[in-house]
Design a protein around this motif. Structure first.
Motif, PDB file in Angstrom:
ATOM      1  N   SER A  37       0.894  -1.266   0.060  1.00 18.38           N
ATOM      2  CA  SER A  37       0.131   0.218  -0.030  1.00 18.38           C
ATOM      3  C   SER A  37       0.929   1.214   0.111  1.00 18.38           C
ATOM      4  CB  SER A  37      -0.787   0.056   1.090  1.00 18.38           C
ATOM      5  OG  SER A  37      -0.129   0.267   2.422  1.00 18.38           O
ATOM      6  N   LEU A  38       0.414   2.457  -0.213  1.00 17.05           N
ATOM      7  CA  LEU A  38       0.912   3.491  -0.148  1.00 17.05           C
ATOM      8  C   LEU A  38       1.503   4.023   0.952  1.00 17.05           C
ATOM      9  CD1 LEU A  38       1.890   6.205  -1.865  1.00 17.05           C
ATOM     10  CD2 LEU A  38      -0.221   7.121  -1.446  1.00 17.05           C
ATOM     11  N   ASP A  39       0.650   3.537   2.237  1.00 20.47           N
ATOM     12  CA  ASP A  39       1.154   3.861   3.456  1.00 20.47           C
ATOM     13  C   ASP A  39       2.446   3.066   3.765  1.00 20.47           C
ATOM     14  OD1 ASP A  39      -0.665   5.574   4.296  1.00 20.47           O
ATOM     15  OD2 ASP A  39      -1.836   4.217   5.436  1.00 20.47           O
ATOM     16  N   ASP A  40       2.544   1.806   3.207  1.00 19.08           N
ATOM     17  CA  ASP A  40       3.434   0.938   3.450  1.00 19.08           C
ATOM     18  C   ASP A  40       4.719   1.496   2.804  1.00 19.08           C
ATOM     19  OD1 ASP A  40       2.285  -1.047   5.176  1.00 19.08           O
ATOM     20  OD2 ASP A  40       1.641  -1.976   3.177  1.00 19.08           O
ATOM     21  N   ILE A  41       4.411   2.027   1.684  1.00 20.96           N
ATOM     22  CA  ILE A  41       5.727   2.377   0.858  1.00 20.96           C
ATOM     23  C   ILE A  41       6.109   3.712   1.387  1.00 20.96           C
ATOM     24  CG2 ILE A  41       6.189   3.487  -1.464  1.00 20.96           C
ATOM     25  CD1 ILE A  41       4.192   1.288  -2.704  1.00 20.96           C
ATOM     26  N   THR A  42       5.379   4.554   1.741  1.00 18.37           N
ATOM     27  CA  THR A  42       5.769   5.812   2.125  1.00 18.37           C
ATOM     28  C   THR A  42       6.718   5.646   3.736  1.00 18.37           C
ATOM     29  OG1 THR A  42       3.815   6.312   3.276  1.00 18.37           O
ATOM     30  CG2 THR A  42       4.326   7.157   1.149  1.00 18.37           C
ATOM     31  N   ALA A  43       6.192   4.527   4.506  1.00 19.44           N
ATOM     32  CA  ALA A  43       6.911   4.358   5.584  1.00 19.44           C
ATOM     33  C   ALA A  43       8.313   3.627   5.384  1.00 19.44           C
ATOM     34  CB  ALA A  43       6.209   3.094   6.351  1.00 19.44           C
ATOM     35  N   VAL A  64      -0.952   8.358  -8.498  1.00 14.52           N
ATOM     36  CA  VAL A  64      -0.780   7.010  -8.904  1.00 14.52           C
ATOM     37  C   VAL A  64      -1.241   6.962 -10.183  1.00 14.52           C
ATOM     38  CG1 VAL A  64      -1.023   4.446  -8.666  1.00 14.52           C
ATOM     39  CG2 VAL A  64      -0.731   5.833  -6.391  1.00 14.52           C
ATOM     40  N   ASP A  65      -0.257   6.717 -11.069  1.00 17.20           N
ATOM     41  CA  ASP A  65      -0.486   6.599 -12.588  1.00 17.20           C
ATOM     42  C   ASP A  65      -1.159   7.988 -12.987  1.00 17.20           C
ATOM     43  OD1 ASP A  65       0.998   4.651 -12.905  1.00 17.20           O
ATOM     44  OD2 ASP A  65      -0.806   3.015 -12.717  1.00 17.20           O
ATOM     45  N   GLY A  66      -0.965   9.094 -12.436  1.00 17.23           N
ATOM     46  CA  GLY A  66      -1.680  10.268 -12.806  1.00 17.23           C
ATOM     47  C   GLY A  66      -2.909  10.859 -12.144  1.00 17.23           C
ATOM     48  N   VAL A  67      -3.238   9.902 -11.160  1.00 17.03           N
ATOM     49  CA  VAL A  67      -4.558  10.121 -10.624  1.00 17.03           C
ATOM     50  C   VAL A  67      -4.395  10.122  -9.163  1.00 17.03           C
ATOM     51  CG1 VAL A  67      -7.119   9.043 -10.213  1.00 17.03           C
ATOM     52  CG2 VAL A  67      -5.776   8.468 -12.213  1.00 17.03           C
ATOM     53  N   VAL A  68      -5.005  11.007  -8.419  1.00 15.89           N
ATOM     54  CA  VAL A  68      -4.815  11.439  -6.966  1.00 15.89           C
ATOM     55  C   VAL A  68      -5.190  10.055  -6.421  1.00 15.89           C
ATOM     56  CG1 VAL A  68      -5.763  12.635  -4.980  1.00 15.89           C
ATOM     57  CG2 VAL A  68      -5.478  13.822  -7.097  1.00 15.89           C
ATOM     58  N   HIS A  70      -6.390   8.564  -3.033  1.00 12.88           N
ATOM     59  CA  HIS A  70      -7.221   8.712  -1.880  1.00 12.88           C
ATOM     60  C   HIS A  70      -7.147   7.372  -0.999  1.00 12.88           C
ATOM     61  CE1 HIS A  70      -8.610  12.788  -3.007  1.00 12.88           C
ATOM     62  NE2 HIS A  70      -9.225  12.107  -4.019  1.00 12.88           N
ATOM     63  N   ASP A  71      -7.165   6.234  -1.558  1.00 15.04           N
ATOM     64  CA  ASP A  71      -6.932   5.234  -0.721  1.00 15.04           C
ATOM     65  C   ASP A  71      -5.534   4.708  -0.518  1.00 15.04           C
ATOM     66  OD1 ASP A  71      -7.112   2.379   0.268  1.00 15.04           O
ATOM     67  OD2 ASP A  71      -8.216   1.689  -1.509  1.00 15.04           O
ATOM     68  N   ARG A  72      -4.875   4.926   0.692  1.00 20.60           N
ATOM     69  CA  ARG A  72      -3.726   4.564   1.174  1.00 20.60           C
ATOM     70  C   ARG A  72      -3.393   3.145   1.703  1.00 20.60           C
ATOM     71  NH1 ARG A  72      -0.632   9.493   1.970  1.00 20.60           N
ATOM     72  NH2 ARG A  72       0.716   8.183   3.350  1.00 20.60           N
TER      73      ARG A  72
END
Length: 91
Positions: A37-43, A64-68, A70-72
């Motif tokens: 997930s985005l949360d895992d990656i940013t951590a 993500v691929d040019g789209v905002v 919202h689901d992290r």
């Protein structure tokens, strides 16, 4: 004689940094394993690059691929591109 060892590839995605995120990460782009997930990656990125990038990631927007995004919490697919966009000054 041919080598019949299966080719093993790691599924990755690309993280692109812009403006202050680029300065904090010390690079403009890198890859990381997909399927998280985005949360895992940013951590992971915060641990990898330190407190300066961690502070930017807390206030950044993500495409993500040019789209905002919202689901992290949903795992991101291999081949995706994440753009890290810190807040921009000015108008």
């Amino acid at each position: 004689m041919t080598d019949r060892t299966p080719l093993v590839t790691t599924a990755t995605l690309t993280v692109r940094y812009f403006a202050g995120a680029r300065a904090a990460a010390g690079r403009s782009e890198e890859t990381t394993p997909a399927g998280r997930s985005l949360d895992d990656i940013t951590a992971e990125l915060a641990v990898r690059h330190g407190a300066r990038l961690e502070a930017v990631l807390r206030v950044a927007s993500f495409l993500v691929d040019g789209v905002v995004c919202h689901d992290r919490h949903t795992p991101l697919p291999a081949g995706a591109t994440i753009d890290v966009l810190p807040p921009f000054a000015g108008g």
